[in-house]
Design a protein around this motif. Structure first.
Motif, PDB file in Angstrom:
ATOM      1  N   SER A  69     -12.673  15.355  12.869  1.00 52.03           N
ATOM      2  CA  SER A  69     -11.567  14.482  12.475  1.00 52.03           C
ATOM      3  C   SER A  69     -11.808  13.836  11.114  1.00 52.03           C
ATOM      4  CB  SER A  69     -11.369  13.394  13.529  1.00 52.03           C
ATOM      5  OG  SER A  69     -12.512  12.559  13.597  1.00 52.03           O
ATOM      6  N   ASN A  70     -10.696  13.358  10.538  1.00 53.27           N
ATOM      7  CA  ASN A  70     -10.713  12.562   9.297  1.00 53.27           C
ATOM      8  C   ASN A  70     -11.422  13.288   8.164  1.00 53.27           C
ATOM      9  OD1 ASN A  70      -9.371  10.291  10.506  1.00 53.27           O
ATOM     10  ND2 ASN A  70     -11.291   9.851  11.549  1.00 53.27           N
ATOM     11  N   ASN A  71     -11.029  14.543   7.949  1.00 55.97           N
ATOM     12  CA  ASN A  71     -11.464  15.315   6.795  1.00 55.97           C
ATOM     13  C   ASN A  71     -10.220  15.764   6.029  1.00 55.97           C
ATOM     14  OD1 ASN A  71     -14.557  15.746   6.827  1.00 55.97           O
ATOM     15  ND2 ASN A  71     -13.983  16.060   8.971  1.00 55.97           N
ATOM     16  N   ASN A  72     -10.364  16.800   5.223  1.00 60.05           N
ATOM     17  CA  ASN A  72      -9.233  17.314   4.454  1.00 60.05           C
ATOM     18  C   ASN A  72      -8.983  18.786   4.780  1.00 60.05           C
ATOM     19  OD1 ASN A  72      -8.934  14.834   2.927  1.00 60.05           O
ATOM     20  ND2 ASN A  72     -10.780  15.438   1.824  1.00 60.05           N
ATOM     21  N   LEU A  73      -9.244  19.177   6.010  1.00 61.64           N
ATOM     22  CA  LEU A  73      -9.078  20.569   6.405  1.00 61.64           C
ATOM     23  C   LEU A  73      -7.608  20.968   6.345  1.00 61.64           C
ATOM     24  CD1 LEU A  73     -11.484  20.610   9.478  1.00 61.64           C
ATOM     25  CD2 LEU A  73     -11.959  21.410   7.164  1.00 61.64           C
TER      26      LEU A  73
ATOM     27  N   ALA B 198       7.698  11.264  -0.745  1.00 62.27           N
ATOM     28  CA  ALA B 198       6.950  10.213  -0.042  1.00 62.27           C
ATOM     29  C   ALA B 198       5.678  10.767   0.571  1.00 62.27           C
ATOM     30  CB  ALA B 198       7.841   9.588   1.040  1.00 62.27           C
ATOM     31  N   ARG B 199       5.767  11.952   1.169  1.00 62.74           N
ATOM     32  CA  ARG B 199       4.571  12.537   1.781  1.00 62.74           C
ATOM     33  C   ARG B 199       3.537  12.888   0.721  1.00 62.74           C
ATOM     34  NH1 ARG B 199       8.185  16.186   5.927  1.00 62.74           N
ATOM     35  NH2 ARG B 199       8.154  14.728   7.680  1.00 62.74           N
ATOM     36  N   GLY B 200       3.989  13.415  -0.410  1.00 60.79           N
ATOM     37  CA  GLY B 200       3.049  13.740  -1.478  1.00 60.79           C
ATOM     38  C   GLY B 200       2.345  12.505  -2.010  1.00 60.79           C
ATOM     39  N   LEU B 201       3.099  11.434  -2.272  1.00 54.62           N
ATOM     40  CA  LEU B 201       2.496  10.197  -2.766  1.00 54.62           C
ATOM     41  C   LEU B 201       1.560   9.583  -1.731  1.00 54.62           C
ATOM     42  CD1 LEU B 201       5.327   8.321  -4.689  1.00 54.62           C
ATOM     43  CD2 LEU B 201       3.168   9.156  -5.606  1.00 54.62           C
ATOM     44  N   ALA B 202       1.972   9.620  -0.459  1.00 51.39           N
ATOM     45  CA  ALA B 202       1.102   9.074   0.594  1.00 51.39           C
ATOM     46  C   ALA B 202      -0.230   9.811   0.620  1.00 51.39           C
ATOM     47  CB  ALA B 202       1.807   9.172   1.952  1.00 51.39           C
TER      48      ALA B 202
ATOM     49  N   ARG C  21      -3.960   8.337  -0.019  1.00 50.28           N
ATOM     50  CA  ARG C  21      -5.066   8.517   0.933  1.00 50.28           C
ATOM     51  C   ARG C  21      -6.302   9.055   0.221  1.00 50.28           C
ATOM     52  NH1 ARG C  21      -1.046  10.334   4.684  1.00 50.28           N
ATOM     53  NH2 ARG C  21      -1.455  12.508   4.123  1.00 50.28           N
ATOM     54  N   MET C  22      -6.094   9.803  -0.866  1.00 56.29           N
ATOM     55  CA  MET C  22      -7.206  10.344  -1.653  1.00 56.29           C
ATOM     56  C   MET C  22      -7.648   9.370  -2.744  1.00 56.29           C
ATOM     57  SD  MET C  22      -7.710  13.356  -0.299  1.00 56.29           S
ATOM     58  CE  MET C  22      -8.622  14.306  -1.519  1.00 56.29           C
TER      59      MET C  22
ATOM     60  N   ILE D 234      -3.144  -2.222 -12.096  1.00 54.15           N
ATOM     61  CA  ILE D 234      -2.770  -0.926 -11.541  1.00 54.15           C
ATOM     62  C   ILE D 234      -3.151  -0.869 -10.066  1.00 54.15           C
ATOM     63  CG2 ILE D 234      -3.058   1.573 -11.773  1.00 54.15           C
ATOM     64  CD1 ILE D 234      -3.929   1.096 -14.648  1.00 54.15           C
ATOM     65  N   THR D 235      -2.158  -0.756  -9.204  1.00 49.82           N
ATOM     66  CA  THR D 235      -2.396  -0.576  -7.777  1.00 49.82           C
ATOM     67  C   THR D 235      -1.439   0.490  -7.266  1.00 49.82           C
ATOM     68  OG1 THR D 235      -0.762  -2.180  -7.004  1.00 49.82           O
ATOM     69  CG2 THR D 235      -2.936  -3.036  -7.594  1.00 49.82           C
ATOM     70  N   GLU D 236      -1.637   0.894  -6.014  1.00 51.58           N
ATOM     71  CA  GLU D 236      -0.719   1.849  -5.393  1.00 51.58           C
ATOM     72  C   GLU D 236       0.699   1.306  -5.339  1.00 51.58           C
ATOM     73  OE1 GLU D 236      -3.614   0.997  -4.181  1.00 51.58           O
ATOM     74  OE2 GLU D 236      -4.791   2.780  -3.689  1.00 51.58           O
ATOM     75  N   LYS D 237       0.848  -0.039  -5.344  1.00 53.74           N
ATOM     76  CA  LYS D 237       2.180  -0.617  -5.265  1.00 53.74           C
ATOM     77  C   LYS D 237       3.004  -0.340  -6.523  1.00 53.74           C
ATOM     78  CE  LYS D 237       1.694  -2.193  -1.139  1.00 53.74           C
ATOM     79  NZ  LYS D 237       1.899  -3.564  -0.711  1.00 53.74           N
ATOM     80  N   CYS D 238       2.338  -0.027  -7.663  1.00 51.79           N
ATOM     81  CA  CYS D 238       3.081   0.408  -8.847  1.00 51.79           C
ATOM     82  C   CYS D 238       3.787   1.731  -8.558  1.00 51.79           C
ATOM     83  CB  CYS D 238       2.131   0.571 -10.037  1.00 51.79           C
ATOM     84  SG  CYS D 238       1.368  -0.958 -10.603  1.00 51.79           S
ATOM     85  N   ASP D 239       3.113   2.646  -7.868  1.00 48.00           N
ATOM     86  CA  ASP D 239       3.736   3.916  -7.477  1.00 48.00           C
ATOM     87  C   ASP D 239       4.886   3.682  -6.507  1.00 48.00           C
ATOM     88  OD1 ASP D 239       2.001   5.315  -9.031  1.00 48.00           O
ATOM     89  OD2 ASP D 239       0.790   6.118  -7.395  1.00 48.00           O
ATOM     90  N   VAL D 240       4.706   2.739  -5.585  1.00 49.77           N
ATOM     91  CA  VAL D 240       5.755   2.474  -4.599  1.00 49.77           C
ATOM     92  C   VAL D 240       7.022   1.995  -5.302  1.00 49.77           C
ATOM     93  CG1 VAL D 240       6.391   1.113  -2.566  1.00 49.77           C
ATOM     94  CG2 VAL D 240       4.049   1.941  -2.825  1.00 49.77           C
ATOM     95  N   TYR D 241       6.861   1.153  -6.346  1.00 45.90           N
ATOM     96  CA  TYR D 241       8.023   0.700  -7.107  1.00 45.90           C
ATOM     97  C   TYR D 241       8.727   1.889  -7.755  1.00 45.90           C
ATOM     98  CZ  TYR D 241      10.898  -1.882 -10.424  1.00 45.90           C
ATOM     99  OH  TYR D 241      11.966  -2.379 -11.129  1.00 45.90           O
ATOM    100  N   GLY D 242       7.945   2.749  -8.431  1.00 38.59           N
ATOM    101  CA  GLY D 242       8.550   3.925  -9.060  1.00 38.59           C
ATOM    102  C   GLY D 242       9.237   4.827  -8.056  1.00 38.59           C
ATOM    103  N   PHE D 243       8.649   4.955  -6.862  1.00 34.98           N
ATOM    104  CA  PHE D 243       9.281   5.759  -5.811  1.00 34.98           C
ATOM    105  C   PHE D 243      10.619   5.148  -5.407  1.00 34.98           C
ATOM    106  CE2 PHE D 243      10.117   6.328  -1.283  1.00 34.98           C
ATOM    107  CZ  PHE D 243      10.210   7.710  -1.205  1.00 34.98           C
TER     108      PHE D 243
END
Length: 953
Positions: free
Chosen positions: A100-104, A779-783, A787-788, A849-858
């Protein structure tokens, strides 16, 4: 001699047989073959050496002490990628498989359950795709627990699952499974836990569940189930947790539920359940959590709720309850969360500490209460003077009621409260200075009341404050200097009051400030200079006629500075007298500040001209030389260009992350104008073809002189190259040379989202279903990027590419990490093409710079896709900002007017309007108000209508 030979054979053959024990070699071989399909960036499997006789000492491997066969393989959280290979099928004694919790990636190996000893399979938290194989459950003779949670699996849950009679736990949550529940799932008599939450399952929850006497946990949250709650649910006498939230269930609570006396958690929120909450709810004495929010329940809240002495969470919000909150709830002394917001409750303030009053409502202790939300009801009366005795409150929301009177001084005793909202009431009087004692406050909202007096300076003690909203009151006096000491402030709204005086210039030092509204007051003087105030919107300062500064197009009265006097005698060593004596004084040189600025500007321009000239000469010189042919080799080791190109001293390093490749046309045709397909803030993009006829896109980074060292650059690029997702453009290689850096991407042929939205005619524009799929895919791509731990930073519609299936692919991500030498002002200009998509906190010199900057652009991208309009549109005498236009339309109830007219009313309003609201939430001015992208994905999957397949794509 013969006798001696036979003797030696008798001794050595058994030893030889042991040294090549097929048991050991089979397990070793299987694991080595399995490892060959993995990418191990952290070298966590370095101990797996194929020459070993036994794998029992290898990382993550456990063996049976008698047979020495592998019984457990546990490789959780090792950042492994690649696929699950067939080598595992050699492990004939394997009982536990946990990766579990890998990138397979790839699909699930169908033959896993052929290993007759396998009891536990956990492949959760990876990137597995495709369906769950039907044959996986044909031979599950010993399987007890299986988890494929948090992957990208599609298709139906196989009916063959019901043949696994030994199963005790099933977890397929957070995938994209659809269809109805498999036939016979309630026939798994040993089932104790089933979690199918956050999928797209539909149909009715069939009966027969009462036969599962050992069932303890049922989680079907976030699907599309319809119909009623199973009437025989009460037959699960040991059920401990039930979650049917966020489906489309209707009807009332079945009578049999009163038999769930062992249940500690019931969550039914987000459905269309109706009727009154029955009195027998008070018989479920084991309940610790009861969530009936977001339904259509009506009537009085039953007084028997007070019998639930173990209750810790009660959420009845967003229903149609009437009457008062029953006083019996005060018996629930362990209550931590009480949310009855958005109902039609009446009466006075529902909590009267130490003064029980059954005519009003609940009372007594509540000493453990952490969250109290009674907002959006019809409560009246005054706040209790001893409200501060609720000392453990972390969130108190009383907004949108008719509460009157003063704010009690004991409000300062709420020193653990982080969120305090008393807005939209009828409060009057002053803001008590004791508010400064509420030192944990992060969000204070008192807007739309009748408060008067000055903003207390004691508020500077609220050092954690992030958001302060005091608008639409009768406040007077100045904006206190104390606000400039609240260094964490991000959002401030003081509009529509009677504030006066000058703004403290120290406010410009608030480095986190993203919103500051002082409109419609009586402020005067010059606006602060620097930080957020350099870009403050004019609407945020309007309605203050005496304010001056460039933002309001009113220059402040000039104040002539004193001249700077340069005295050449101040350090003279000649003579013995003082340099200031009248008879030795030289002529003073007097230069005004404006003259010095002019001289400095002229010098800067001259330097710039010289620099540009030198750069032009270097560019022409480099273009006159022929580029060396570029040959790419696989792997990540150093590979140089062919030395056949004469006149080139340094051949760059070229790496493809998989396979060998060479450009057909060579380097001379690679970066020419005819091959160019796009330009952006970080470079020019070209299209070329590899020797295997595979097209690729090449990005030539535009600021090579600012690239970090080769070692750091390659480390960052290789990290980006490991990111693989169906909604992300994959990075396939790179080229390094001190003077030029190239990034090699897969070529996505169907053009950018910008072109499909803005350049398509009415006949070829995207349908609503296609647009929704684009939004969900982005949304899935940004999420996945988040995560990475990768921030995109430069999100816009030209960086979203559609493939031949119409699925979106997020490109141009993570490039900012390659350019650490850029100062933040330069970086801002690098992405100025993202105007309109940039979060408000992105201000020169104060970039956070945080992930929330991306959320705004989304969020802006969502509005762009839905409306077909650009984020910012310039007209003859006005500028239209898309986010504000849509928000105004939503507030005025005409949001459907904003939908792209080319859709011709073919869109489902029940999907479009929630999507618009989600876009506006993501584009919130306050970063903490924006959801995470993983939450956005879940919300979008819930919004998607069950009838989606009926629309023609």
């Amino acid at each position: 001699m013969i006798i001696r030979t036979l003797f030696l054979i008798a001794i050595f053959v058994p030893l030889l047989a042991h040294s090549i024990n097929p048991v050991f070699n089979d397990d070793v071989l299987g694991l080595i073959v399995f490892k060959s399909g993995l990418v191990d960036p952290g070298s966590k499997l370095a101990s797996w050496v194929e020459d070993d006789e036994s794998p029992c000492s290898w990382e993550g491997v456990k063996c049976d002490p008698r047979s020495h066969r592998v019984t457990e393989l546990a490789l959780d959280g090792l950042s492994l990628s690649g696929h699950i290979g067939r080598g595992l099928l050699r492990l004939q004694s394997l009982q536990i498989l946990s990766i579990s919790n890998n990138n397979l990636s790839g699909t699930i190996l169908p033959g896993l359950t052929r290993l007759g000893t396998l009891q536990v399979i956990d492949l959760s938290g990876n990137n597995l795709t495709g369906p769950i194989p039907e044959e996986l459950f044909h031979q599950c003779v010993s399987l007890r627990s299986i988890s494929f949670a948090d992957n990208g699996l599609t298709g139906r849950i196989p009916d063959s699952l019901s043949s696994c009679q030994t199963l005790a736990a099933v977890n397929f949550s957070s995938n994209r499974l659809f269809g109805e529940l498999p036939m016979g799932i309630w026939n798994l008599r040993g089932l104790q836990s089933v979690d199918l939450s956050y999928n797209m399952l539909e149909g009715m929850i069939t009966g027969g569940i009462q036969s599962l006497y050992g069932l303890k946990t049922v989680n079907l949250r976030g699907n599309r189930f319809t119909g009623w709650i199973p009437k025989d649910l009460g037959g699960c006498s040991v059920l401990n947790s039930l979650d049917l939230s966020d489906n489309f269930l209707s009807g009332s609570l079945p009578e049999s539920m009163r038999m769930l006396v062992s249940c500690s958690s019931i969550r039914l929120s987000g459905n269309s359940l109706t009727g009154e909450v029955p009195n027998w709810m008070g018989e479920l004495r084991s309940l610790e959590s009861l969530d009936l929010s977001r339904n259509r329940f009506f009537g009085m809240i039953p007084t028997t709720i007070g019998n639930l002495l173990l209750l810790r969470e009660l959420n009845l919000s967003i229903n149609h309850f009437t009457g008062i909150l029953p006083g019996s709830i005060s018996n629930c002394i362990d209550l931590l969360v009480l949310d009855v917001s958005q109902n039609m409750l009446t009466g006075g303030f529902p909590i009267r500490p130490f003064r029980p009053d059954s005519a009003v409502a609940a009372a007594v202790s509540y000493t453990n209460l952490k969250v109290l939300d009674v907002s959006s009801n019809a409560l009246s009366g005054e706040l209790p003077v001893n409200i501060g005795t609720l000392s453990n409150l972390q969130s108190l929301n009383l907004s949108r009621n008719s509460i009157s009177g003063y704010i009690p001084r004991s409000i300062g005793d709420l020193n653990r409260t982080r969120f305090l909202d008393l807005s939209n009431n009828r409060l009057n009087g002053m803001i008590p200075p004791e508010v400064g004692r509420a030192v944990s406050l992060e969000d204070l909202r008192l807007e739309k009341n009748f408060l008067s007096g000055e903003i207390p300076t004691e508020i500077e003690s609220c050092s954690s404050l992030i958001s302060l909203v005091l608008s639409d009151n009768n406040l007077t006096g100045p904006v206190p200097l104390a606000l400039s000491k609240l260094t964490g402030l991000e959002y401030v709204d003081l509009s529509s009051n009677h504030l006066s005086g000058n703004l403290p210039k120290e406010l410009a030092n608030l480095s986190n400030l993203a919103y500051f509204d002082i409109s419609h007051n009586s402020l005067e003087g010059e606006l602060p200079v620097g930080g957020f105030f350099n870009t403050i919107p004019p609407s945020s300062v309007s309605g203050n006629p005496a304010l001056c500064g460039s933002v309001v197009n009113d220059s402040c009265p000039s104040v002539h500075p004193k001249p700077i006097v340069l005295n050449p005698n101040s350090s003279s060593s000649s003579g013995g007298g003082s340099s200031s004596s009248p008879d030795r004084r030289h002529k003073r040189i007097i230069l005004s500040i404006s003259a010095l600025i002019a001289i400095g500007a002229a010098a800067a321009i001259a330097i710039g001209v010289v620099a540009v000239t030198i750069l032009n000469i270097r560019v022409r010189s480099s273009m006159s030389r022929a580029d060396p042919p570029l040959t790419f080799s696989g792997g990540v080791e150093d590979f140089s260009c062919s030395p056949s190109a004469k006149g080139v001293e340094n051949y760059g390093k070229l790496v493809m992350f998989s396979g060998d490749a060479k450009f057909i046309a060579g380097a001379q045709a690679l970066l020419n104008k005819e091959s160019e397909i796009g330009r952006g803030g970080f470079g020019v993009v070209y299209r070329t073809v590899l020797q295997d006829r595979r097209p690729v896109a090449i990005k030539k980074l535009a600021c090579s002189g600012l690239i970090k060292s080769q070692e750091d650059f390659e480390r960052e690029v290789k990290t980006l190259g490991k990111i693989r997702h169906r909604n992300i453009v994959s990075l396939q290689g790179y080229y390094w040379e001190p003077s030029i850096q190239l990034l090699i991407y897969e070529f996505v042929p169907s053009g950018s989202l910008h072109r499909h939205i803005h350049d398509a005619g009415a006949d070829s524009c995207l349908t609503w279903r296609q647009r929704f799929n684009v939004i969900l895919g982005m949304a899935r791509g940004l999420a996945h990027l988040h995560r990475m731990n990768v921030i995109h930073y430069n999100l816009k519609s030209t960086n979203i590419i559609l493939d031949t299936s119409g699925d979106p692919r997020v490109g141009d991500f993570g490039l900012v990490k390659l350019l650490p030498a850029l100062d933040r002002c330069t970086l801002s200009s690098k992405i100025q093409s993202a105007l309109g998509y940039m979060a408000p906190e992105f201000v020169c010199r104060t970039v956070k710079i945080t992930e929330k900057c991306d959320v705004y652009g989304f969020g802006i991208l969502v509005l762009e896709v839905v409306t077909g309009r650009r984020p910012v549109e310039y007209m003859e005498d006005d500028v239209a900002v898309l986010c504000e236009v849509v928000r105004s339309a939503l507030d005025e109830g005409r949001v459907e007017e904003c939908i792209d007219g080319r859709l011709r009313d073919t869109f489902p309003a029940e999907e479009v309007i929630p999507v618009v609201k989600l876009g506006l939430i993501c584009a919130s001015q306050v970063p903490s108000n924006r959801p995470d992208m993983s939450e956005v994905v879940s919300i979008l999957e819930l919004i998607e209508c069950p009838s989606e397949g009926q629309e023609e794509a």
